[in-house]
Enzyme design. Structure first.
Site, PDB file in Angstrom:
ATOM      1  N   LYS A  33       0.851  -1.198   0.000  1.00 15.22           N
ATOM      2  CA  LYS A  33       0.000   0.000   0.000  1.00 15.22           C
ATOM      3  C   LYS A  33       0.882   1.242   0.000  1.00 15.22           C
ATOM      4  CE  LYS A  33      -0.453  -0.162   5.001  1.00 15.22           C
ATOM      5  NZ  LYS A  33      -1.107   0.513   6.091  1.00 15.22           N
ATOM      6  N   TYR A 250      18.336  29.062   7.110  1.00 23.74           N
ATOM      7  CA  TYR A 250      17.141  29.698   7.680  1.00 23.74           C
ATOM      8  C   TYR A 250      17.184  29.682   9.208  1.00 23.74           C
ATOM      9  CZ  TYR A 250      14.647  29.788   3.213  1.00 23.74           C
ATOM     10  OH  TYR A 250      14.259  30.044   1.927  1.00 23.74           O
TER      11      TYR A 250
HETATM   12  C1  LIG Z   1      -3.829  -4.459   8.678  1.00 28.29           C
HETATM   13  C2  LIG Z   1      -2.371  -4.283   8.393  1.00 28.29           C
HETATM   14  N1  LIG Z   1      -1.605  -5.364   8.251  1.00 28.29           N
HETATM   15  C3  LIG Z   1      -0.273  -5.258   8.020  1.00 28.29           C
HETATM   16  C4  LIG Z   1       0.340  -4.030   7.916  1.00 28.29           C
HETATM   17  C5  LIG Z   1       1.824  -3.958   7.717  1.00 28.29           C
HETATM   18  O1  LIG Z   1       2.408  -3.449   8.876  1.00 28.29           O
HETATM   19  P1  LIG Z   1       3.990  -3.306   9.000  1.00 28.29           P
HETATM   20  O2  LIG Z   1       4.391  -2.312   7.957  1.00 28.29           O
HETATM   21  O3  LIG Z   1       4.209  -2.779  10.370  1.00 28.29           O
HETATM   22  O4  LIG Z   1       4.545  -4.662   8.754  1.00 28.29           O
HETATM   23  C6  LIG Z   1      -0.433  -2.872   8.057  1.00 28.29           C
HETATM   24  C7  LIG Z   1       0.206  -1.576   7.978  1.00 28.29           C
HETATM   25  O5  LIG Z   1      -0.233  -0.573   8.447  1.00 28.29           O
HETATM   26  C8  LIG Z   1      -1.828  -3.005   8.305  1.00 28.29           C
HETATM   27  O6  LIG Z   1      -2.604  -1.928   8.453  1.00 28.29           O
END
Ligand SMILES: Cc1ncc(COP(=O)(O)O)c(C=O)c1O
Length: 353
Positions: A33, A250
């Site tokens: 994602k 800055y």
């Molecule tokens: C439901 C769910 N599973 C897995 C993950 C993966 O988590 P991580 O990046 O901590 O492995 C996320 C990330 O936010 C998540 O929302």
């Protein structure tokens, strides 16, 4: 050409995925994602396509981008769907769908579907962000089964503090999940990256590794053998000397204590390098450790070249990567590696396979 770029090491990505799968011992959905945590979802998914058991994204558009790019493996929508049209699209594109609240459950019950779905039923085991609680879990499971629109149910939960091995809340979440799902048929999925590495008791049928795929250890300090996937780098584009007492950049935040050689680097907060980091934040210049000095500007930042006499215009500057762990920069910025990686933009991306 402006030398700011993100080098993405796809072999390291595959190494990390294999490590997750081996440590967990069963199947693993690669979480891609947010554009694969800023690394490029399509490129990363293609790099893993031969071996990943599937992928997880947040929402439909992210999944459709992968499908359009030819990714045929299972893809899970972690937020589920937002309306009946999305549900129809999810069926059409053979996506797996999280159901985490009553409205989504009702949507499945009331929408005619061309084919039954693989549903991931989310249990709120203590994070209190999303999911069904206690007896509602079994009730939701029954309703899904009764709807006739479900071909398989995976029971899942998500941990709030798996990256803190010493706190009890992960063990409590585990117990809560077990109690809520006892006797319900279906595969299970509990472990994010931190739980893959630190909570063997949470290993079930499916892991969901995210941040560890990209080589940022969720529990820094442990030797887990992850390889950084992104190297954020640029180069020195100008050099000047300032005298003791001179202020730099800055706000005049950095004031030189001695004659200081300052390297001006083509990288700024508009590229995703955090403005909030203090003087002294680590960088590597032509492979040598050095430090950021002065406030980060929109397009530029400044580094200390005083003890690196060979460094000059054109010297390579690693902002994070193998020499400068992104976790260290994140800690300096008061945030987490997730956020830094997701925020990288505007720089050129190059992929090494
Ligand atoms: C439901 C769910 N599973 C897995 C993950 C993966 O988590 P991580 O990046 O901590 O492995 C996320 C990330 O936010 C998540 O929302």
């Amino acid at each position: 050409m402006r030398p700011a770029r993100a080098l993405i090491d796809l072999a390291a990505l595959r190494h990390n995925y294999r490590l997750a799968r081996t440590r967990h011992g069963t199947s693993a959905l690669a979480v891609v994602k947010a554009n694969a945590y800023g690394h490029g979802a399509v490129r990363c998914a293609h790099a893993l396509a031969g071996e990943a058991d599937g992928f997880a994204v947040a929402f439909l558009d992210e999944a459709l981008e992968l499908r359009a790019a030819g990714i045929t493996a299972p893809i899970l929508l972690l937020e589920g769907v937002f309306d009946a049209l999305e549900l129809a699209d999810a069926v059409r594109h053979e996506l797996w769908v999280v159901v985490h609240h009553e409205a989504q459950l009702r949507m499945i019950e009331t929408t005619p579907l061309a084919m039954p779905l693989h549903i991931w039923l989310k249990v709120n085991s203590g994070m209190n962000r999303a999911g069904f609680v206690g007896a509602d879990v079994a009730a939701a499971w029954q309703r899904l089964q009764a709807s006739g629109k479900v071909r398989e149910i995976t029971l899942m939960t998500h941990f709030a503090r798996a990256d803190e091995p010493q706190v009890v809340s992960t063990a409590e979440q585990l117990e809560c999940f077990e109690a809520a799902t006892r006797g319900l048929a279906g595969t299970r999925s509990l472990a994010n990256s931190a739980a893959i590495l630190g909570w063997p008791r949470a290993h079930r049928d499916w892991a969901r590794p995210g941040i560890l795929l990209y080589g940022a250890d969720p529990m820094p300090g442990e030797a887990n053998g992850l390889q950084p996937v992104m190297r954020l780098e640029s180069a020195v584009m100008a050099v000047r000397e300032i005298e003791a007492g001179d202020a730099l950049g800055y706000g005049g935040r950095f004031v030189a204590e001695r004659r200081t050689r300052v390297g001006l680097v083509a990288m700024g907060y508009a590229d995703g390098y955090p403005r909030s980091v203090p003087d002294g934040t680590p960088v590597a210049i032509d492979g040598q450790p050095s430090r950021l000095i002065g406030r980060v500007s929109m397009d530029m930042l400044t580094v200390d070249l005083t003890d690196l006499p060979a460094a000059g215009i054109g010297s390579r500057v690693e902002l994070w990567g193998r020499q400068v762990p992104v976790n260290r920069v994140a800690a300096a910025a008061g945030t987490i590696a997730y956020e830094l990686l997701c925020n990288v933009k505007r720089v050129r991306f190059s992929y090494q396979d």
